[in-house]
Design an enzyme around this catalytic site. Structure first.
Site, PDB file in Angstrom:
ATOM      1  N   CYS A 169       0.838  -1.196   0.000  1.00 56.83           N
ATOM      2  CA  CYS A 169       0.000   0.000   0.000  1.00 56.83           C
ATOM      3  C   CYS A 169       0.879   1.254   0.000  1.00 56.83           C
ATOM      4  O   CYS A 169       1.582   1.502  -0.977  1.00 56.83           O
ATOM      5  CB  CYS A 169      -0.965  -0.044   1.186  1.00 56.83           C
ATOM      6  SG  CYS A 169      -2.211   1.259   1.163  1.00 56.83           S
ATOM      7  N   HIS A 226      -7.979  -4.411  -2.582  1.00 56.28           N
ATOM      8  CA  HIS A 226      -6.799  -3.817  -1.967  1.00 56.28           C
ATOM      9  C   HIS A 226      -6.410  -4.638  -0.737  1.00 56.28           C
ATOM     10  O   HIS A 226      -7.250  -5.235  -0.078  1.00 56.28           O
ATOM     11  CB  HIS A 226      -7.112  -2.382  -1.554  1.00 56.28           C
ATOM     12  CG  HIS A 226      -5.914  -1.587  -1.154  1.00 56.28           C
ATOM     13  ND1 HIS A 226      -5.033  -1.048  -2.070  1.00 56.28           N
ATOM     14  CD2 HIS A 226      -5.427  -1.256   0.062  1.00 56.28           C
ATOM     15  CE1 HIS A 226      -4.074  -0.406  -1.431  1.00 56.28           C
ATOM     16  NE2 HIS A 226      -4.291  -0.522  -0.136  1.00 56.28           N
ATOM     17  N   ASP A 271      -9.543  -3.647  -6.673  1.00 53.79           N
ATOM     18  CA  ASP A 271      -9.062  -2.583  -5.783  1.00 53.79           C
ATOM     19  C   ASP A 271      -9.745  -1.282  -6.178  1.00 53.79           C
ATOM     20  O   ASP A 271      -9.426  -0.698  -7.222  1.00 53.79           O
ATOM     21  CB  ASP A 271      -7.546  -2.465  -5.904  1.00 53.79           C
ATOM     22  CG  ASP A 271      -6.941  -1.526  -4.861  1.00 53.79           C
ATOM     23  OD1 ASP A 271      -7.648  -0.616  -4.396  1.00 53.79           O
ATOM     24  OD2 ASP A 271      -5.748  -1.690  -4.550  1.00 53.79           O
TER      25      ASP A 271
END
Length: 299
Positions: free
Chosen positions: A175, A267, A232
């Site tokens: 991330c 994600h 995502d």
């Protein structure tokens, strides 16, 4: 006020996904949990799906000197060995909690000196926040990319002095750390290879974050494997396409870089303590990451 790039980081973590903030520094929950958490998140934060033992490893906290500042970090390595390939492990916005420490131990069991530095510590305690937006506004948004690059350079220097062979240098991140992985692969000429897990690729530049991965794609020193989720919501696939175009116009390392997109993965699909975890994608990505490092001289 959050800028566009910080808002994108936030949106990638909100709907249907839990947060890590509130975990202890390594192994359990902090005593005080912010009011922004749903109670159902807490059992997930308290444990990880994967438990990597530390037997046979040297593992734990260290302090890295950065021009007189003592930066905390977690390191793991095979006990009694030197000349080890080095992998920097860059955390999400919540710092080096148990999941990140466990990931470092996984690399150590594969023969690496793995180091996860606390890259937000000057700005605040990333694990002390219960509200995502507040964490980003008060801590993450104040972290300059230049500071991160310097901290990672110091981490590499520490590795060289503590059993690592920095001629075999890799970097991986998740991330927020995935974005920094791309940037560091363009920053440090000694990076042999990198693996970026769902790191943001584009954004609006500002004083602290003047360039994004798409802006430095042509300047990569080592090839990057990008591991991304097709579901995502915070990283649209058209930004992956933009990055592919930028890489194709770069040098040898840029052109050798590649993406693997898992169509149904959200994600944070590697984060095994969160509802976003997708076992098949996570395991496949991990195998690809190890193979990528070996293929490109980080082994």
């Amino acid at each position: 006020m959050l800028n566009e790039s910080q808002t994108q980081d936030l949106s990638a973590l909100l709907p249907g996904q839990s947060t890590e903030a509130g975990a202890t520094r390594r192994t359990a929950l902090k005593a005080a949990i912010g009011v922004g958490y749903a109670a159902s998140v807490l059992p997930t934060l308290a444990q990880t799906a994967i438990k990597t033992p530390a037997d046979g490893l040297v593992a734990g906290d260290v302090t890295i000197d950065v021009k007189g500042f003592g930066m905390p970090a977690y390191r793991a390595a095979p006990a009694g060995k030197t000349g080890l390939p080095v992998v920097l492990v860059l955390s999400e916005i919540f710092g080096v909690h148990e999941y990140i420490a466990d990931t470092a131990r996984r690399f150590a069991r594969a023969g690496y000196l793995a180091i996860a530095p606390e890259l937000f510590v000057r700005q605040g305690d990333a694990q002390g926040y219960g509200e995502m937006a507040k964490l980003i506004a008060e801590v993450i948004s104040k972290v300059p990319d230049a500071q991160v690059m310097g901290d990672l350079d110091a981490t590499v220097a520490w590795a060289a002095a503590n059993g690592g062979d920095v001629k075999k240098l890799g970097v991986t991140g998740f991330c927020w750390g995935g974005r920094q992985t791309w940037l560091y692969a363009a920053h440090n000429p000694n990076v042999k290879a990198a693996v970026a897990w769902y790191g943001r690729l584009v954004g609006t530049p500002n004083e602290l974050t003047p360039r994004n991965p798409v802006d430095v794609a042509a300047q990569l020193n080592g090839p990057v494997l990008g591991l991304y989720g097709g579901a995502d919501t915070g990283i649209p696939l058209d930004t992956v396409d933009k990055m592919k175009t930028a890489l194709a116009a770069g040098g040898a390392a840029a052109r050798a870089s590649t993406f693997v997109v898992y169509p149904d993965a959200p994600h944070a699909f590697h984060a095994d303590y969160r509802p976003s975890f997708r076992k098949d994608a996570a395991e496949d990505g991990w195998k690809r990451a190890l193979a990528w490092f070996q293929q490109h001289g980080v082994a």
